[in-house]
Design a protein around this motif. Structure first.
Motif, PDB file in Angstrom:
ATOM      1  N   ALA A 163      56.277 -32.435  38.769  1.00 57.14           N
ATOM      2  CA  ALA A 163      56.043 -32.867  40.146  1.00 57.14           C
ATOM      3  C   ALA A 163      56.594 -31.807  41.089  1.00 57.14           C
ATOM      4  CB  ALA A 163      56.704 -34.219  40.411  1.00 57.14           C
ATOM      5  N   ARG A 164      55.967 -31.711  42.270  1.00 56.12           N
ATOM      6  CA  ARG A 164      56.408 -30.723  43.261  1.00 56.12           C
ATOM      7  C   ARG A 164      56.406 -31.337  44.651  1.00 56.12           C
ATOM      8  NH1 ARG A 164      54.605 -24.575  42.006  1.00 56.12           N
ATOM      9  NH2 ARG A 164      54.919 -24.585  39.733  1.00 56.12           N
ATOM     10  N   ARG A 165      57.317 -30.807  45.487  1.00 57.21           N
ATOM     11  CA  ARG A 165      57.331 -31.182  46.894  1.00 57.21           C
ATOM     12  C   ARG A 165      57.534 -29.910  47.698  1.00 57.21           C
ATOM     13  NH1 ARG A 165      62.562 -32.898  48.767  1.00 57.21           N
ATOM     14  NH2 ARG A 165      62.543 -30.696  49.213  1.00 57.21           N
ATOM     15  N   PRO A 166      56.437 -29.406  48.316  1.00 55.65           N
ATOM     16  CA  PRO A 166      56.559 -28.167  49.095  1.00 55.65           C
ATOM     17  C   PRO A 166      57.386 -28.408  50.355  1.00 55.65           C
ATOM     18  CG  PRO A 166      54.396 -29.130  49.393  1.00 55.65           C
ATOM     19  CD  PRO A 166      55.076 -29.946  48.327  1.00 55.65           C
ATOM     20  N   PRO A 167      57.927 -27.351  50.953  1.00 60.15           N
ATOM     21  CA  PRO A 167      58.736 -27.523  52.176  1.00 60.15           C
ATOM     22  C   PRO A 167      57.919 -28.224  53.262  1.00 60.15           C
ATOM     23  CG  PRO A 167      58.946 -25.287  51.318  1.00 60.15           C
ATOM     24  CD  PRO A 167      57.856 -25.936  50.542  1.00 60.15           C
ATOM     25  N   GLY A 168      58.417 -29.318  53.741  1.00 66.40           N
ATOM     26  CA  GLY A 168      57.744 -30.048  54.801  1.00 66.40           C
ATOM     27  C   GLY A 168      56.505 -30.796  54.370  1.00 66.40           C
ATOM     28  N   GLY A 169      56.195 -30.776  53.073  1.00 58.78           N
ATOM     29  CA  GLY A 169      54.989 -31.435  52.599  1.00 58.78           C
ATOM     30  C   GLY A 169      55.307 -32.693  51.798  1.00 58.78           C
ATOM     31  N   ALA A 170      54.257 -33.286  51.268  1.00 52.71           N
ATOM     32  CA  ALA A 170      54.390 -34.515  50.496  1.00 52.71           C
ATOM     33  C   ALA A 170      54.524 -34.190  49.019  1.00 52.71           C
ATOM     34  CB  ALA A 170      53.171 -35.418  50.727  1.00 52.71           C
ATOM     35  N   ALA A 171      55.251 -35.045  48.311  1.00 48.11           N
ATOM     36  CA  ALA A 171      55.465 -34.838  46.889  1.00 48.11           C
ATOM     37  C   ALA A 171      54.279 -35.382  46.101  1.00 48.11           C
ATOM     38  CB  ALA A 171      56.743 -35.531  46.441  1.00 48.11           C
ATOM     39  N   GLY A 172      54.110 -34.870  44.882  1.00 45.71           N
ATOM     40  CA  GLY A 172      53.050 -35.369  44.016  1.00 45.71           C
ATOM     41  C   GLY A 172      53.168 -34.765  42.636  1.00 45.71           C
ATOM     42  N   PHE A 173      52.518 -35.406  41.668  1.00 44.12           N
ATOM     43  CA  PHE A 173      52.475 -34.872  40.311  1.00 44.12           C
ATOM     44  C   PHE A 173      51.478 -33.720  40.258  1.00 44.12           C
ATOM     45  CE2 PHE A 173      53.853 -39.265  39.317  1.00 44.12           C
ATOM     46  CZ  PHE A 173      54.998 -38.970  38.583  1.00 44.12           C
ATOM     47  N   THR A 174      51.866 -32.626  39.622  1.00 39.25           N
ATOM     48  CA  THR A 174      50.957 -31.513  39.392  1.00 39.25           C
ATOM     49  C   THR A 174      50.508 -31.451  37.938  1.00 39.25           C
ATOM     50  OG1 THR A 174      52.897 -30.090  39.098  1.00 39.25           O
ATOM     51  CG2 THR A 174      51.858 -30.128  41.276  1.00 39.25           C
ATOM     52  N   TYR A 175      51.221 -32.130  37.064  1.00 31.89           N
ATOM     53  CA  TYR A 175      50.824 -32.211  35.653  1.00 31.89           C
ATOM     54  C   TYR A 175      51.336 -33.520  35.086  1.00 31.89           C
ATOM     55  CZ  TYR A 175      50.868 -31.662  30.599  1.00 31.89           C
ATOM     56  OH  TYR A 175      50.692 -31.869  29.264  1.00 31.89           O
ATOM     57  N   VAL A 176      50.480 -34.218  34.333  1.00 36.27           N
ATOM     58  CA  VAL A 176      50.854 -35.443  33.630  1.00 36.27           C
ATOM     59  C   VAL A 176      50.219 -35.395  32.254  1.00 36.27           C
ATOM     60  CG1 VAL A 176      50.701 -37.963  33.579  1.00 36.27           C
ATOM     61  CG2 VAL A 176      51.012 -36.796  35.758  1.00 36.27           C
ATOM     62  N   SER A 177      50.986 -35.638  31.213  1.00 33.22           N
ATOM     63  CA  SER A 177      50.446 -35.577  29.861  1.00 33.22           C
ATOM     64  C   SER A 177      49.629 -36.820  29.539  1.00 33.22           C
ATOM     65  CB  SER A 177      51.577 -35.417  28.838  1.00 33.22           C
ATOM     66  OG  SER A 177      52.316 -36.627  28.721  1.00 33.22           O
ATOM     67  N   GLU A 178      48.883 -36.736  28.426  1.00 35.64           N
ATOM     68  CA  GLU A 178      48.018 -37.837  28.025  1.00 35.64           C
ATOM     69  C   GLU A 178      48.813 -39.093  27.655  1.00 35.64           C
ATOM     70  OE1 GLU A 178      44.815 -38.028  28.099  1.00 35.64           O
ATOM     71  OE2 GLU A 178      44.405 -35.964  28.697  1.00 35.64           O
ATOM     72  N   GLY A 179      50.117 -38.945  27.426  1.00 31.12           N
ATOM     73  CA  GLY A 179      50.933 -40.103  27.055  1.00 31.12           C
ATOM     74  C   GLY A 179      50.965 -41.191  28.104  1.00 31.12           C
ATOM     75  N   VAL A 180      50.566 -40.879  29.342  1.00 31.21           N
ATOM     76  CA  VAL A 180      50.566 -41.898  30.395  1.00 31.21           C
ATOM     77  C   VAL A 180      49.571 -43.009  30.079  1.00 31.21           C
ATOM     78  CG1 VAL A 180      48.808 -40.779  31.830  1.00 31.21           C
ATOM     79  CG2 VAL A 180      50.512 -42.265  32.888  1.00 31.21           C
ATOM     80  N   TYR A 181      48.531 -42.661  29.327  1.00 31.41           N
ATOM     81  CA  TYR A 181      47.550 -43.700  28.998  1.00 31.41           C
ATOM     82  C   TYR A 181      48.153 -44.728  28.049  1.00 31.41           C
ATOM     83  CZ  TYR A 181      43.167 -45.990  27.945  1.00 31.41           C
ATOM     84  OH  TYR A 181      42.183 -46.932  27.813  1.00 31.41           O
ATOM     85  N   GLU A 182      48.972 -44.269  27.121  1.00 32.75           N
ATOM     86  CA  GLU A 182      49.628 -45.200  26.193  1.00 32.75           C
ATOM     87  C   GLU A 182      50.558 -46.142  26.935  1.00 32.75           C
ATOM     88  OE1 GLU A 182      50.502 -47.044  22.631  1.00 32.75           O
ATOM     89  OE2 GLU A 182      48.985 -45.509  23.050  1.00 32.75           O
ATOM     90  N   LEU A 183      51.206 -45.638  27.988  1.00 28.01           N
ATOM     91  CA  LEU A 183      52.153 -46.458  28.743  1.00 28.01           C
ATOM     92  C   LEU A 183      51.457 -47.406  29.709  1.00 28.01           C
ATOM     93  CD1 LEU A 183      55.090 -44.077  29.779  1.00 28.01           C
ATOM     94  CD2 LEU A 183      55.164 -45.968  28.157  1.00 28.01           C
ATOM     95  N   LEU A 184      50.500 -46.888  30.481  1.00 27.17           N
ATOM     96  CA  LEU A 184      49.971 -47.647  31.613  1.00 27.17           C
ATOM     97  C   LEU A 184      48.468 -47.910  31.543  1.00 27.17           C
ATOM     98  CD1 LEU A 184      51.851 -45.773  34.491  1.00 27.17           C
ATOM     99  CD2 LEU A 184      52.598 -47.797  33.232  1.00 27.17           C
ATOM    100  N   ALA A 190      44.406 -39.783  37.354  1.00 30.40           N
ATOM    101  CA  ALA A 190      44.668 -40.841  38.335  1.00 30.40           C
ATOM    102  C   ALA A 190      46.074 -40.718  38.908  1.00 30.40           C
ATOM    103  CB  ALA A 190      44.474 -42.214  37.695  1.00 30.40           C
ATOM    104  N   LEU A 191      47.014 -40.302  38.085  1.00 32.43           N
ATOM    105  CA  LEU A 191      48.388 -40.178  38.551  1.00 32.43           C
ATOM    106  C   LEU A 191      48.587 -38.894  39.352  1.00 32.43           C
ATOM    107  CD1 LEU A 191      50.786 -42.024  38.360  1.00 32.43           C
ATOM    108  CD2 LEU A 191      51.557 -40.814  36.333  1.00 32.43           C
ATOM    109  N   VAL A 192      47.882 -37.827  38.961  1.00 29.68           N
ATOM    110  CA  VAL A 192      47.967 -36.579  39.734  1.00 29.68           C
ATOM    111  C   VAL A 192      47.348 -36.785  41.112  1.00 29.68           C
ATOM    112  CG1 VAL A 192      47.123 -34.205  39.867  1.00 29.68           C
ATOM    113  CG2 VAL A 192      48.035 -35.091  37.709  1.00 29.68           C
TER     114      VAL A 192
END
Length: 820
Positions: A163-184, A190-192
């Motif tokens: 995840a990244r949050r640029p100076p003065g900007g909004a945070a967000g995921f830049t990479y999410v592994s396939e394991g998120v499907y097993e969890l949610l 969709a998460l990025v």
């Protein structure tokens, strides 16, 4: 518009001078997903010079443009603008899919000039093709690395993320592994695309806390560490643990690398271990945990109580020391064969207590195996058969001899005026002493009680110790009622003196219940139960009480019926009033809080203790009506008090029965807070520790309703039940109220003071305030302040008061000398 074809654009002016064109090549990965553009800047003149060619050579000029098929659209980006209109020859150049046209114009074009120009085009094509080939190889290596990363992340339980949050900007995921499907059951994309999708899947009970934690992590740029529950798209609920480390990039961007892993099994195992430990400690049957080589690994308190061995004395010893030498070698041989064959054995064994007393016990043994079916332990449960003939704690005869003594005393009655009396003696406050000081001190206290009771006995009396803190005294052959009255009075008076146990001076009182033969029953053995009934009536009256059975019990049964009817009418008419006991700051003596307490004034009985009428109301099924009345009166009181004390808070008790009322009932109480013009912080919900152990899904949801509405929680009688830090954190409790059982024993240098100090430190570390209840003396108040308590309430200040009396008291308290 995105296209798969390479494009040539330009010209662009170079900073160093001259012009260049830009070759843009789109790149797609193996899964057909768009990766991006590879841009190459080419200085055309420098390139041609390197090929020994020139835009103008021997009167020859050349122009270059993108081949679009429409001359009106694509103007030359290099060379004369009219080069194609007067061109002597036009050649097509196609480096790796891009289509260009090269126009050559000259007065006398010979074949060598044309060849040089064509060579320039071919060289340009070859160079661009080689450059793009190298770029594609780099992309392929990146694809291979990405595939390796995907394979590695697939082996990690849960999901990996960046995840990244640029100076003065909004945070967000830049990479999410396939394991998120097993969890949610959602895709990484969709998460990025929307990082709040993670918070959407957090269960309602945890969402506010997790959101607040994430807000702080993202705003302050700190590491993330949290444990919470999530619910996937298919409704499956899981426990997860989130962790990530943050680093600051050169441009000021905050970058997090971390993981969210499924810890449901670990949490379930932890809960089962906690439950198993509770059952192990609470069961009345004696339990031994044995190693495969038949040594004792652990014992529960019931074993120590029944057989006299402390854990330190028996753990590590062979189980055969408890009775294998009592002519039971054959039984033990059969036992071992059964365990090897089926993993189970049940039968009777002679057992030897520490005192040497032998008893016949029913024993069940089961083998515990691991995942490889290898035995790890054995569990032996002992159900008492023939009880020990002597109580090992006090040395008194145990209950197994009581019936024999009653039969003998009954047979010895020769006078019609003589009686056999049984006095049931139950200690008040013994449970609290066991909780605070441990079973070792409790055993010493029981021994001291037995010695003191024996000092009051006459020659024919017999004293027996039953289970727990109950004794029975058999007083035979008395024909003078005054003699029995005098015995009971001496016992009660003797308990007024404290018991010296080591450095401790322990105060306990006793309740007495008396039954007589043949006055109350024709069977001497029934005296045990009749005396116990009388003891229950005595304890209901309060501490240090005496109650006779006889015919008065029948009268009291009728009185109880009438009492219940009077109470029903009082609830229906709203005659039970809310009184308020102030909660005083130990820092400056100010009063901004009060506890709501129900008070009933019976027209005949006068003031009736809540300990008597609240249980009856619960049995009548009217606790909802009374709770609603107390709540409404408390809200009205808080509204009036806030006119002069703006931050005034009133606490309202919630009983176990109330917690299980319908959701609509609790929603109505929550709405009533705002209906009275009060903020949620104006009311505190008081619940007991024991209540937390009775919660099911519906009642937990009711507690959550109050918390989600912003109403604070206070744990009442803290320290007397099964304290759980997990519950304190899950409910986000605001206050702990230390039970008055601790307050009564607060003395300088006492263990109780140390214990209270420990509770305060723990509470403050968790961000909780601490209120001490039952403060009756200045010394108790000062010691509570010394221990770090924040507030106090008790008779030192005032009992609970009616609203008008409370206002009058508060004026005097505020204008009088400081209470600190």
């Amino acid at each position: 518009m995105r296209t798969r074809r390479p494009l040539l654009v330009g010209p662009v002016d170079l900073v160093q001078g001259g012009q260049a064109f830009i070759y843009r090549n789109p790149v797609y990965l193996a899964d057909n997903s768009y990766w991006g553009l590879v841009n190459t800047v080419v200085d055309a003149q420098t390139f041609l010079d390197a090929q020994a060619a020139s835009a103008t050579h021997d009167g020859i000029s050349a122009s270059l443009r993108t081949d679009t098929g429409d001359p009106q659209v694509s103007a030359p980006f290099w060379g004369p603008s009219d080069g194609f209109e007067s061109a002597t020859t036009v050649s097509k150049v196609s480096p790796y899919g891009a289509h260009w046209e090269l126009a050559v114009t000259g007065p006398a074009m010979d074949q060598s000039a044309l060849w040089r120009l064509r060579a320039t085009g071919y060289a340009l094509t070859l160079a661009m093709t080689l450059l793009v080939f190298l770029l594609i190889r780099a992309v392929q290596r990146r694809q291979a690395t990405s595939a390796l990363l995907a394979d590695m992340s697939a082996q990690v339980p849960g999901m990996l993320f960046e995840a990244r949050r640029p100076p003065g900007g909004a945070a967000g995921f830049t990479y999410v592994s396939e394991g998120v499907y097993e969890l949610l059951q959602i895709t990484p994309e969709a998460l990025v695309e929307r990082w709040q999708a993670l918070v959407d899947h957090v269960v309602d009970a945890d969402r506010d806390r997790v959101t607040a934690n994430l807000d702080r992590v993202l705003s302050e740029g700190i590491d993330w560490l949290d444990t919470f529950r999530v619910r996937s798209e298919n409704g499956t609920e899981r426990w997860v643990h989130a962790t990530s480390l943050v680093r600051q990039l050169a441009d000021g961007t905050a970058q997090w690398h971390g993981s969210i892993t499924d810890i449901t099994e670990e949490m379930r195992t932890s809960d089962l271990l906690t439950l198993s430990a509770s059952v192990f400690g609470a069961t009345h049957d004696a339990i031994l945990i044995l190693t495969p080589d038949e040594r004792i690994a652990d014992v529960n308190p019931a074993f120590s109580e029944s057989f006299g061995y402390s854990p330190d004395e028996i753990i590590g010893e062979p189980v055969s020391s408890l009775g294998q030498d009592l002519g039971q070698e054959v039984v033990f041989a059969d036992l071992r064969q059964a365990l090897q064959r089926t993993g189970y054995w049940r039968g009777e064994l002679l057992m030897r207590a520490k005192s040497g007393q032998i008893s016949l016990e029913t024993v069940t043994i089961s083998v515990v195996v691991d995942e490889r079916e290898q035995p790890t332990h054995m569990v032996a449960v002992i159900t008492t058969g023939n009880e020990l003939r002597e109580d090992f704690v006090t040395g008194l005869p145990s209950r197994s001899l009581l019936e024999d003594r009653l039969d003998q005393a009954g047979r010895n009655i020769t006078s019609t005026e003589a009686t056999v009396a049984v006095v049931a003696i139950g200690l008040d406050g013994f449970k609290e002493i066991n909780t605070v000081y441990g079973h070792g001190v409790g055993d010493l206290l029981l021994r001291a009680v037995a010695e003191r009771l024996q000092q009051q006995m006459s020659g024919g009396d017999s004293l027996f110790r039953m289970r727990g803190d109950e004794f029975k005294l058999v007083h035979p052959g008395s024909s003078d009622p005054a003699e029995l009255d005098g015995l009971c009075a001496r016992i009660l008076r003797d308990f007024e003196r404290p018991f010296a146990i080591g450095d401790l001076a322990l105060h306990v009182t006793a309740g007495l219940g008396v039954a007589m033969y043949p006055t109350d029953t024709e069977n001497p053995r029934e005296l045990r139960e009749l005396a116990l009934q009388a003891l229950g009536t005595a304890k209901a009256k309060g501490r240090a009480s005496l109650e006779y059975y006889q015919s008065q019990m029948q009268v009291r049964a009728g009185e109880r019926v009438q009492f219940a009817e009077d109470l029903r009418a009082a609830v229906e008419s709203g005659s039970i009033a809310a009184h308020f006991q102030p909660i005083v700051s130990l820092v400056d003596g100010s009063v901004t809080k009060a506890e709501t307490l129900a008070r009933w004034h019976h027209p005949v009985r006068g003031a009736v203790s809540p300990g008597m009428f609240i249980p009856t109301i619960e049995r009548l099924g009217m606790i909802s009506e009374l709770g609603a009345q107390m709540h409404e009166q408390a809200m009205a009181f808080a509204r009036e008090m806030r006119r002069s004390v703006p931050a005034f808070q009133v606490s309202v008790n919630l009983s176990v029965d109330e917690l299980h009322l319908s959701a609509a009932t609790h929603e109505a109480r929550i709405r009533s807070v705002s209906d009275h013009g009060l903020p949620p912080s104006a009311v505190v919900l008081e619940i007991t520790e024991s209540l937390l152990l009775t919660t099911d899904e519906a009642s937990s949801a009711n507690l959550t309703r109050y918390r989600d509405a912003g109403i604070p929680f206070s744990i009442d009688d803290f320290g007397t039940g099964y304290s759980s830090l997990a519950y304190l954190q899950e409910l986000e409790v605001d206050w702990l109220k230390i039970d008055q059982a601790f307050t009564q024993k607060l003395t300088p240098g006492s263990d109780t003071l140390v214990l209270v100090q420990a509770i305060v430190v723990m509470a403050h570390q968790l961000g909780l305030g601490v209120i001490v209840e039952g403060v009756e003396t200045i010394e108790q108040r000062d010691l509570a302040r010394e221990a770090g308590c924040d507030y106090a309430q008790g008779f030192l200040y005032t009992p609970a008061l009616a609203p008008d009396d409370f206002v009058t008291w508060l004026r005097g308290h505020s204008s009088g000398p400081a209470q600190h």
